[in-house]
Scaffold this motif. Structure first.
Motif, PDB file in Angstrom:
ATOM      1  N   LEU A 128       6.551  -0.520  -7.774  1.00 14.15           N
ATOM      2  CA  LEU A 128       5.933   0.778  -7.556  1.00 14.15           C
ATOM      3  C   LEU A 128       5.007   1.138  -8.721  1.00 14.15           C
ATOM      4  O   LEU A 128       5.438   1.165  -9.869  1.00 14.15           O
ATOM      5  CB  LEU A 128       7.017   1.846  -7.386  1.00 14.15           C
TER       6      LEU A 128
ATOM      7  N   TYR B 125       2.646   6.087  -1.498  1.00 16.40           N
ATOM      8  CA  TYR B 125       2.997   5.168  -2.578  1.00 16.40           C
ATOM      9  C   TYR B 125       1.939   4.071  -2.717  1.00 16.40           C
ATOM     10  O   TYR B 125       1.296   3.690  -1.736  1.00 16.40           O
ATOM     11  CB  TYR B 125       4.326   4.462  -2.277  1.00 16.40           C
TER      12      TYR B 125
ATOM     13  N   PHE C  42      -0.219  -2.743  -1.848  1.00 18.45           N
ATOM     14  CA  PHE C  42       0.182  -2.096  -0.605  1.00 18.45           C
ATOM     15  C   PHE C  42       0.277  -0.596  -0.807  1.00 18.45           C
ATOM     16  O   PHE C  42       0.883  -0.118  -1.763  1.00 18.45           O
ATOM     17  CB  PHE C  42       1.534  -2.611  -0.122  1.00 18.45           C
TER      18      PHE C  42
ATOM     19  N   GLY D 298      14.010  -5.250  -3.696  1.00 17.53           N
ATOM     20  CA  GLY D 298      14.325  -6.511  -4.341  1.00 17.53           C
ATOM     21  C   GLY D 298      13.104  -7.415  -4.323  1.00 17.53           C
ATOM     22  O   GLY D 298      12.054  -7.058  -3.786  1.00 17.53           O
ATOM     23  N   LYS D 299      13.246  -8.603  -4.913  1.00 21.39           N
ATOM     24  CA  LYS D 299      12.116  -9.519  -5.012  1.00 21.39           C
ATOM     25  C   LYS D 299      11.876 -10.307  -3.733  1.00 21.39           C
ATOM     26  O   LYS D 299      10.890 -11.017  -3.610  1.00 21.39           O
ATOM     27  CB  LYS D 299      12.310 -10.469  -6.191  1.00 21.39           C
TER      28      LYS D 299
ATOM     29  N   PHE E  38      12.920  -8.313   2.504  1.00 22.08           N
ATOM     30  CA  PHE E  38      13.172  -7.480   1.334  1.00 22.08           C
ATOM     31  C   PHE E  38      14.343  -6.547   1.612  1.00 22.08           C
ATOM     32  O   PHE E  38      14.377  -5.856   2.636  1.00 22.08           O
ATOM     33  CB  PHE E  38      11.943  -6.632   0.999  1.00 22.08           C
TER      34      PHE E  38
ATOM     35  N   GLN F 247       2.332  -6.354  -5.184  1.00 21.93           N
ATOM     36  CA  GLN F 247       3.159  -7.497  -4.827  1.00 21.93           C
ATOM     37  C   GLN F 247       2.631  -8.749  -5.507  1.00 21.93           C
ATOM     38  O   GLN F 247       1.463  -9.100  -5.368  1.00 21.93           O
ATOM     39  CB  GLN F 247       3.204  -7.712  -3.308  1.00 21.93           C
TER      40      GLN F 247
ATOM     41  N   TYR G  42       2.144   0.163  -4.132  1.00 21.67           N
ATOM     42  CA  TYR G  42       2.968  -0.939  -4.627  1.00 21.67           C
ATOM     43  C   TYR G  42       2.071  -2.126  -4.945  1.00 21.67           C
ATOM     44  O   TYR G  42       1.033  -2.340  -4.329  1.00 21.67           O
ATOM     45  CB  TYR G  42       3.982  -1.400  -3.572  1.00 21.67           C
TER      46      TYR G  42
ATOM     47  N   GLY H  43       8.296  -9.481  -6.127  1.00 24.35           N
ATOM     48  CA  GLY H  43       8.527  -8.569  -5.019  1.00 24.35           C
ATOM     49  C   GLY H  43       7.548  -7.421  -5.027  1.00 24.35           C
ATOM     50  O   GLY H  43       6.380  -7.574  -5.386  1.00 24.35           O
ATOM     51  N   LEU H  44       8.030  -6.244  -4.648  1.00 23.04           N
ATOM     52  CA  LEU H  44       7.210  -5.040  -4.570  1.00 23.04           C
ATOM     53  C   LEU H  44       7.543  -4.134  -5.749  1.00 23.04           C
ATOM     54  O   LEU H  44       8.693  -3.719  -5.914  1.00 23.04           O
ATOM     55  CB  LEU H  44       7.487  -4.307  -3.258  1.00 23.04           C
TER      56      LEU H  44
ATOM     57  N   PHE I 193       4.146   0.774   5.719  1.00 25.82           N
ATOM     58  CA  PHE I 193       3.200   0.085   4.865  1.00 25.82           C
ATOM     59  C   PHE I 193       1.875  -0.179   5.568  1.00 25.82           C
ATOM     60  O   PHE I 193       1.828  -0.407   6.781  1.00 25.82           O
ATOM     61  CB  PHE I 193       3.773  -1.268   4.418  1.00 25.82           C
ATOM     62  N   GLY I 194       0.812  -0.203   4.768  1.00 23.36           N
ATOM     63  CA  GLY I 194      -0.461  -0.706   5.246  1.00 23.36           C
ATOM     64  C   GLY I 194      -0.451  -2.225   5.227  1.00 23.36           C
ATOM     65  O   GLY I 194       0.556  -2.853   4.860  1.00 23.36           O
TER      66      GLY I 194
ATOM     67  N   TYR J  94       3.094   7.185  -7.141  1.00 27.01           N
ATOM     68  CA  TYR J  94       3.425   7.804  -5.877  1.00 27.01           C
ATOM     69  C   TYR J  94       3.041   9.274  -5.924  1.00 27.01           C
ATOM     70  O   TYR J  94       2.731   9.820  -6.987  1.00 27.01           O
ATOM     71  CB  TYR J  94       4.896   7.611  -5.511  1.00 27.01           C
TER      72      TYR J  94
ATOM     73  N   PRO K 278       5.074  -5.174   4.778  1.00 31.29           N
ATOM     74  CA  PRO K 278       6.473  -5.188   5.200  1.00 31.29           C
ATOM     75  C   PRO K 278       6.709  -4.155   6.302  1.00 31.29           C
ATOM     76  O   PRO K 278       6.068  -3.094   6.312  1.00 31.29           O
ATOM     77  CB  PRO K 278       7.221  -4.794   3.923  1.00 31.29           C
TER      78      PRO K 278
END
Lengths: 110, 112
Positions: free
Chosen positions: B45, B33, B90, A101-102, A89, B37, B35, B42-43, B103-104, B48, A44
């Motif tokens: 956590l 962080y 991620f 959010g999803k 997102f 997915q 994450y 979604g993302l 983000f990576g 961290y 993202p």
């Protein structure tokens, strides 16, 4: 408990139309709301963001509308282009951790 | 330009095996962080860290460990990989009180 909720889960619009992506949140302490755009195979990336002291933020074809009282915000993409097809997102943060959010999967049909 | 590099980009692991996902950032950020997915979620956590040699649990830490040996590096460790840990992971970084998370490109992990 889901801190940030998004709707719809997926959205399809024709090229040139306005796409509206919705977001709501739970925590009144959240004061910064970024929207991230993700293309397949990529991470993202920040698209646009708003602080809770504002009710609107514009950046070209992308606009965030923010309603603090209702804890809702929306991302409007005007004149949608096929290249806008991606997952979006909504996120929120109050101090450090970002809550996401999803996501809404947007498809723009030429 | 801010950069977060993940390795490997994809991996197939055997159930019960140990998996280490690595992340390196050149942003000079304090916060990093991990994450996860998944479609429909979604993302989320996992762990961290806001300083080297210290990690914190996120929302879904069970089955994962994290290590932050330096400001630049942050690893995610699956000691006993399970099928349910198949996902895209991620890594990300941000500065203190940051307004942007970088983000990576993600690591696609498949546990078989």
């Amino acid at each position: 408990q889901q801190q940030v909720r998004q709707s719809p889960q997926s959205l399809t619009v024709w090229e040139g139309e306005t796409a509206i992506l919705n977001c709501s949140y739970e925590n009144s302490a959240f004061d910064y709301f970024p929207w991230y755009q993700q293309f397949p195979g990529e991470g993202p990336a920040l698209l646009i963001a708003i602080r809770s002291v504002s009710d609107k933020k514009e950046d070209g074809r992308f606009t965030i509308f923010f309603n603090k009282r209702e804890k809702k915000l929306s991302l409007h993409i005007t004149d949608s282009q096929p290249g806008d097809s991606a997952t979006y997102f909504c996120a929120a943060t109050g101090y450090q951790n970002f809550y996401f959010g999803k996501g809404t999967s947007l498809t723009v049909i030429p | 330009e801010a950069a977060v590099t993940q390795s490997p980009r994809s991996k197939v692991a055997v159930t019960g095996g140990k998996v280490t996902l690595s992340c390196h950032q050149t942003n000079n950020h304090d916060y990093m962080y991990w994450y996860r997915q998944d479609t429909g979620h979604g993302l989320r956590l996992i762990h961290y860290s806001y300083v080297a040699d210290s990690t914190e649990k996120g929302d879904i830490p069970d089955g994962y460990k994290a290590s932050r040996p330096s400001q630049e590096n942050f690893s995610l460790i699956l000691e006993l990989a399970s099928l349910s840990q198949t996902a895209v992971y991620f890594c990300a970084s941000s500065d203190q009180g940051g307004t942007e998370v970088f983000f990576g490109k993600g690591t696609r992990l498949t546990v078989v």
